[in-house]
Every structure is written in C-alpha cells, then in structure tokens.
Scaffold this motif. Structure first.
Motif, PDB file in Angstrom:
ATOM      1  N   GLU A   1       0.832  -1.197   0.000  1.00 13.22           N
ATOM      2  CA  GLU A   1       0.000   0.000   0.000  1.00 13.22           C
ATOM      3  C   GLU A   1       0.868   1.248   0.000  1.00 13.22           C
ATOM      4  OE1 GLU A   1      -0.347  -2.619   1.947  1.00 13.22           O
ATOM      5  OE2 GLU A   1      -2.304  -3.467   1.437  1.00 13.22           O
TER       6      GLU A   1
ATOM      7  N   SER B   1      -6.431  -3.267   6.350  1.00 13.72           N
ATOM      8  CA  SER B   1      -5.172  -3.620   7.016  1.00 13.72           C
ATOM      9  C   SER B   1      -3.996  -2.881   6.385  1.00 13.72           C
ATOM     10  CB  SER B   1      -4.938  -5.130   6.949  1.00 13.72           C
ATOM     11  OG  SER B   1      -4.982  -5.559   5.605  1.00 13.72           O
TER      12      SER B   1
ATOM     13  N   ARG C   1      -0.042 -26.940  -4.329  1.00 16.35           N
ATOM     14  CA  ARG C   1       0.772 -26.682  -3.134  1.00 16.35           C
ATOM     15  C   ARG C   1       0.567 -27.742  -2.062  1.00 16.35           C
ATOM     16  NH1 ARG C   1       0.616 -20.665  -1.460  1.00 16.35           N
ATOM     17  NH2 ARG C   1      -1.598 -21.055  -1.296  1.00 16.35           N
TER      18      ARG C   1
ATOM     19  N   ASN D   1      -3.231 -17.855   1.588  1.00 16.51           N
ATOM     20  CA  ASN D   1      -3.719 -19.220   1.718  1.00 16.51           C
ATOM     21  C   ASN D   1      -2.686 -20.217   2.217  1.00 16.51           C
ATOM     22  OD1 ASN D   1      -6.166 -18.201   0.437  1.00 16.51           O
ATOM     23  ND2 ASN D   1      -6.638 -20.373   0.270  1.00 16.51           N
TER      24      ASN D   1
ATOM     25  N   ASP E   1       3.864 -15.532  -3.277  1.00 13.23           N
ATOM     26  CA  ASP E   1       4.567 -14.560  -4.128  1.00 13.23           C
ATOM     27  C   ASP E   1       4.182 -13.107  -3.823  1.00 13.23           C
ATOM     28  OD1 ASP E   1       2.332 -16.019  -5.366  1.00 13.23           O
ATOM     29  OD2 ASP E   1       2.531 -14.651  -7.048  1.00 13.23           O
ATOM     30  N   ALA E   2       2.920 -12.877  -3.410  1.00 16.39           N
ATOM     31  CA  ALA E   2       2.539 -11.502  -3.054  1.00 16.39           C
ATOM     32  C   ALA E   2       3.145 -11.133  -1.704  1.00 16.39           C
ATOM     33  CB  ALA E   2       1.020 -11.370  -3.011  1.00 16.39           C
ATOM     34  N   GLU E   3       3.134 -12.075  -0.779  1.00 10.21           N
ATOM     35  CA  GLU E   3       3.748 -11.872   0.538  1.00 10.21           C
ATOM     36  C   GLU E   3       5.245 -11.545   0.382  1.00 10.21           C
ATOM     37  OE1 GLU E   3       3.509 -12.318   4.073  1.00 10.21           O
ATOM     38  OE2 GLU E   3       5.660 -12.662   4.298  1.00 10.21           O
TER      39      GLU E   3
ATOM     40  N   ASN F   1       2.419 -19.207  -6.866  1.00 15.25           N
ATOM     41  CA  ASN F   1       1.250 -19.611  -7.673  1.00 15.25           C
ATOM     42  C   ASN F   1       0.797 -18.453  -8.569  1.00 15.25           C
ATOM     43  OD1 ASN F   1       0.085 -17.866  -5.877  1.00 15.25           O
ATOM     44  ND2 ASN F   1      -1.151 -19.378  -4.801  1.00 15.25           N
TER      45      ASN F   1
ATOM     46  N   SER G   1      -0.340 -15.788  -8.059  1.00 14.61           N
ATOM     47  CA  SER G   1      -1.610 -15.115  -7.748  1.00 14.61           C
ATOM     48  C   SER G   1      -1.759 -14.792  -6.264  1.00 14.61           C
ATOM     49  CB  SER G   1      -2.780 -15.995  -8.197  1.00 14.61           C
ATOM     50  OG  SER G   1      -2.662 -17.275  -7.653  1.00 14.61           O
TER      51      SER G   1
ATOM     52  N   LYS H   1      -4.041 -15.772  -4.032  1.00 14.28           N
ATOM     53  CA  LYS H   1      -5.141 -16.737  -3.971  1.00 14.28           C
ATOM     54  C   LYS H   1      -6.225 -16.319  -2.978  1.00 14.28           C
ATOM     55  CE  LYS H   1      -6.444 -21.472  -3.164  1.00 14.28           C
ATOM     56  NZ  LYS H   1      -6.150 -22.666  -2.380  1.00 14.28           N
ATOM     57  N   SER H   2      -5.791 -15.838  -1.807  1.00 19.76           N
ATOM     58  CA  SER H   2      -6.784 -15.620  -0.754  1.00 19.76           C
ATOM     59  C   SER H   2      -7.666 -14.400  -0.952  1.00 19.76           C
ATOM     60  CB  SER H   2      -6.098 -15.540   0.604  1.00 19.76           C
ATOM     61  OG  SER H   2      -4.983 -14.727   0.488  1.00 19.76           O
TER      62      SER H   2
HETATM   63  C1  LIG Z   1      -1.136  -5.134   4.508  1.00 26.65           C
HETATM   64  C2  LIG Z   1      -2.093  -6.059   3.820  1.00 26.65           C
HETATM   65  N1  LIG Z   1      -2.509  -5.763   2.579  1.00 26.65           N
HETATM   66  C3  LIG Z   1      -3.384  -6.586   1.939  1.00 26.65           C
HETATM   67  C4  LIG Z   1      -3.839  -7.714   2.542  1.00 26.65           C
HETATM   68  C5  LIG Z   1      -4.845  -8.611   1.842  1.00 26.65           C
HETATM   69  N2  LIG Z   1      -4.223  -9.859   1.467  1.00 26.65           N
HETATM   70  C6  LIG Z   1      -4.312 -10.965   2.242  1.00 26.65           C
HETATM   71  S1  LIG Z   1      -3.547 -12.247   1.603  1.00 26.65           S
HETATM   72  C7  LIG Z   1      -3.125 -11.407   0.211  1.00 26.65           C
HETATM   73  C8  LIG Z   1      -2.423 -12.034  -0.940  1.00 26.65           C
HETATM   74  C9  LIG Z   1      -1.614 -13.210  -0.615  1.00 26.65           C
HETATM   75  O1  LIG Z   1      -1.060 -13.737  -1.793  1.00 26.65           O
HETATM   76  P1  LIG Z   1       0.195 -14.672  -1.728  1.00 26.65           P
HETATM   77  O2  LIG Z   1       1.180 -14.170  -0.736  1.00 26.65           O
HETATM   78  O3  LIG Z   1       0.716 -14.843  -3.105  1.00 26.65           O
HETATM   79  O4  LIG Z   1      -0.379 -16.032  -1.145  1.00 26.65           O
HETATM   80  P2  LIG Z   1      -1.558 -16.974  -1.672  1.00 26.65           P
HETATM   81  O5  LIG Z   1      -2.837 -16.484  -1.042  1.00 26.65           O
HETATM   82  O6  LIG Z   1      -1.574 -16.920  -3.166  1.00 26.65           O
HETATM   83  O7  LIG Z   1      -1.196 -18.298  -1.152  1.00 26.65           O
HETATM   84  C10 LIG Z   1      -3.566 -10.085   0.284  1.00 26.65           C
HETATM   85  C11 LIG Z   1      -3.345  -9.064  -0.771  1.00 26.65           C
HETATM   86  C12 LIG Z   1      -3.386  -7.965   3.854  1.00 26.65           C
HETATM   87  N3  LIG Z   1      -3.762  -9.033   4.556  1.00 26.65           N
HETATM   88  N4  LIG Z   1      -2.530  -7.127   4.461  1.00 26.65           N
END
Ligand SMILES: Cc1ncc(C[n+]2csc(CCOP(=O)(O)OP(=O)(O)O)c2C)c(N)n1
Length: 357
Positions: free
Chosen positions: A49, A73, A180, A204, A248-250, A277, A279, A281-282
């Motif tokens: 963010e 969040s 996974r 996820n 991957d987003a984490e 993945n 994406s 996912k969650s």
């Molecule tokens: C600071 C913050 N921003 C946004 C979110 C919303 N959020 C929760 S999980 C997630 C994406 C997770 O994706 P990834 O790490 O790739 O794991 P996956 O769910 O694909 O296993 C997001 C954007 C959050 N929890 N905290």
C-alpha cells in the motif's frame, strides 16, 4: 443493493481517472476484474500500500489522475506516505479502502483492531472519511471526486459491487503445476515430530498448512503481510530452526527483510520456501503480475544459499531439498512453482492465537 461494477468503472473513466493503484482485497475483487478487463483504465498492481500511494502521488504530480484501492489492514502501510508526502506537499487523489469487520470468536484476528479503529486511524493521519454509497452511482462518483480534491478517504463496505468475471484472456492457467498441498504434505512427512518451526504467511499458505501439515510445529501468521521472513529471523536469532512458507505476493510486500536476514546468514538456521502460484489466492486469485521477477536471484544477492538452482517444481526434487535441509543450517531459499488447491478452512481461533513458540 450493490453498485453495477461495469458502470462504476465506466464512470471513473468518464471522470478521466487514468490509473487504479491496487493491493487486492476480496471486497473489491470484482472492481479489480473489471479494471483488468477494461483497457481504458490502467490497473497497477502494487507490492504494498505504501508503494501504491507513492506511485499514485507521482502520477498525480505529473498530470495523471490516479486512484488507490486497498484493504483496511493496508491503510497502516500508507502512514509514512500520507503523513510525510501527501499532507505536507498537498497532493490529493482518491484513496478507497475496504473496511474489514470482525466478529467475536473469529480467527481473523488480524482485522479485530481496525474493525473498530479504522476511522480513528484515518483521522490521526489528518484525513476525513466517508462511507462510500453502494446504491446510487452518482453519489458514489461525487464522493470519489471529493476525495480527489480533499484529504478524505472513502471506506468501502462488504458486497458493494456486483459480480464480474475476469475475461478468459486474463485468466491464469496453473493446471500444469503440482498443487501446493502436495508439497506441504511432503513437509509434513519429512518434519513431523521435529522441533522445526514452520511459519505460514497471510494468504492461503497458512490455511493450507493447517489442513496438510497436521503433525508439524506451525505458527499461522494471519496478518502482518510481508513480515513472515523477519518474524522467522527473530525466531532463528533465538536459536530456533525455522522454515517460512510464503506466497509470491507476501514475498514482495516488505522485501527489505531479505537484506536484514542476509546479514545473519552464518549465525542462524532459517529457510524461506516461496510458493509461487502467480496469484493472490486468498483475495480472489488475482494475477500478481510478477512474472518479470527473478525471485531466486533476489534471494541469492541478499546472501541466501540456493538448493540446486533455487527452483523446484517436482515432488521428488522437493523431497531432495527437504532431506538436505534436515542436516543443513544457514540461510536457505527455494522457489516452488505450484498450482492451486480447492479452498481449505481457516485455522480456528485457538490455534491462531498463540504468542510463544
Ligand atoms: C497489509 C495487507 N494488505 C493486503 C492484505 C490482503 N491480502 C491478504 S492475503 C493477500 C495475498 C496473498 O497472496 P500470496 O502471498 O501470493 O499467497 P496466496 O494467497 O496466493 O497463497 C492479500 C493481498 C493484507 N492481509 N494485508
């Protein structure tokens, strides 16, 4: 009632908004789908963010008309940008945030505090807030235009937008990859009844660990997205053997943690397994649009040791990796390309709410 998502995006385009700088939340899943479908507004997927806010500031200062959309969040992550860039330099653009709620007893404890305190946080930043009208589009757009000119954050309630599917050409196809769950099951077999600590990240991964790794020592980090590696570093600096299972987003949200961990390579026993993945996912499976990133070389240049070439997508190779890990300490990294599983339940409150390992 909910707003017609297609019309909502069309109206934003008519109002000359140019870019949507986004970190996904499931509340805005359909807005994101339509923003990706519609070529007349640019969807800008952001690592955090803080990044979304700074990119939007740059766009606005140079003549574009951006908006930011995030989850409640993530409003915390914007604090520095808002208080030390947007406010003092008087840069305004619409910031829209979902407002995640919390019910007593729910295991989504990451949302409990802001479920009541979000308005106060926004006020502390020196902003006003407005709850976005989710029935009358004209009002909604007028609120957004007010946010464009004043220090006001618009708050989005649940179910505010009608369902829109992503066009087929934008859909990810991960069927060729092993899901996974199969890698997690291997971890469970290879590390059951050991004192290795597994950290599951927001997203996820933690949920699936709860289903597929019942016999390992797991810490499910429901919130603090992006902080799993650094949390693991703290555990490892106290002498624990730690394996972080990330997404991957984490991985990209607070990537600076890799540089700090790298400094301690010879003194710790910490492994980061990145489950890629492609994406989020969650939050609805949005593409992370990170195919340009070479995760392995980022980790390598931050001082992580790589198993083989740092990438694994077959189970037998993964098993070789877990066997190597058993007898190895240091700072290790592997990127596992994986497919998606069906939804699994969230870990319940009593297993999420532990604060010692
Ligand atoms: C600071 C913050 N921003 C946004 C979110 C919303 N959020 C929760 S999980 C997630 C994406 C997770 O994706 P990834 O790490 O790739 O794991 P996956 O769910 O694909 O296993 C997001 C954007 C959050 N929890 N905290």
């Amino acid at each position: 009632m909910a707003l017609d998502t297609k019309k909502f995006i069309e109206s934003l385009i008519e109002e000359k908004y140019t870019h949507l700088c986004v970190v996904p939340c499931s509340f805005v899943k359909y807005v994101i789908n339509e923003a990706i479908n519609n070529p007349n507004i640019e969807y800008v997927p952001c690592a955090s963010e803080a990044v979304a806010c700074s990119v939007a500031a740059g766009l606005k200062m140079s003549g574009s008309s951006p908006m930011v959309i995030v989850q409640s969040s993530g409003v915390t992550n914007m604090g520095s940008c808002i208080t030390s860039l947007l406010k003092p330099y008087d840069v305004t653009f619409p910031i829209l945030t979902s407002w995640r709620t919390y019910k007593s007893g729910d295991s989504e404890i990451q949302h409990e505090h802001l479920a009541t305190e979000l308005p106060k946080l926004i006020k502390a930043y020196g902003y006003e807030y407005t709850i976005l009208d989710n029935e009358n589009l004209e009002n909604t757009i007028s609120q957004i235009n007010t946010c464009d000119e004043t220090n006001t954050v618009a708050i989005i309630k649940k179910d505010s937008f009608t369902k829109i599917e992503l066009d087929d050409k934008h859909k990810l196809n991960l069927l060729e990859y092993t899901p996974r769950s199969e890698f997690l099951t291997k971890l469970n077999e290879d590390f059951k009844s050991t004192d290795v600590i597994f950290i599951g990240t927001t997203g996820n991964t933690a949920r699936e660990m709860y289903s597929f790794m019942p016999d390992t020592n797991n810490f499910y980090m429901a919130g603090n997205m992006g902080g799993a590696l650094s949390l693991g570093l703290g555990f490892a600096m106290s002498g624990k053997k730690v394996i972080v299972c990330g997404g991957d987003a984490e991985f990209v949200m607070h990537m600076g943690g890799l540089t700090t961990a790298g400094r301690y390579r010879d003194k710790i026993d910490l492994t980061y397994i990145l489950f890629d993945n492609e994406s989020n996912k969650s939050t609805g499976g949005q593409n992370t649009y990170q195919q340009h990133i070479d995760y392995v070389n980022i980790a390598k240049s931050c001082n992580f040791d790589l198993f083989d070439n740092g990438k694994v997508n077959k189970l037998d190779k993964f098993e070789e990796f877990t066997q190597t890990l058993k007898n190895k300490s240091g700072l290790n990294f592997v990127c596992v390309k994986c497919g998606v599983d069906d939804e699994t339940p969230r870990p319940p409150l009593e297993v999420v709410k532990v604060n010692r390992v």
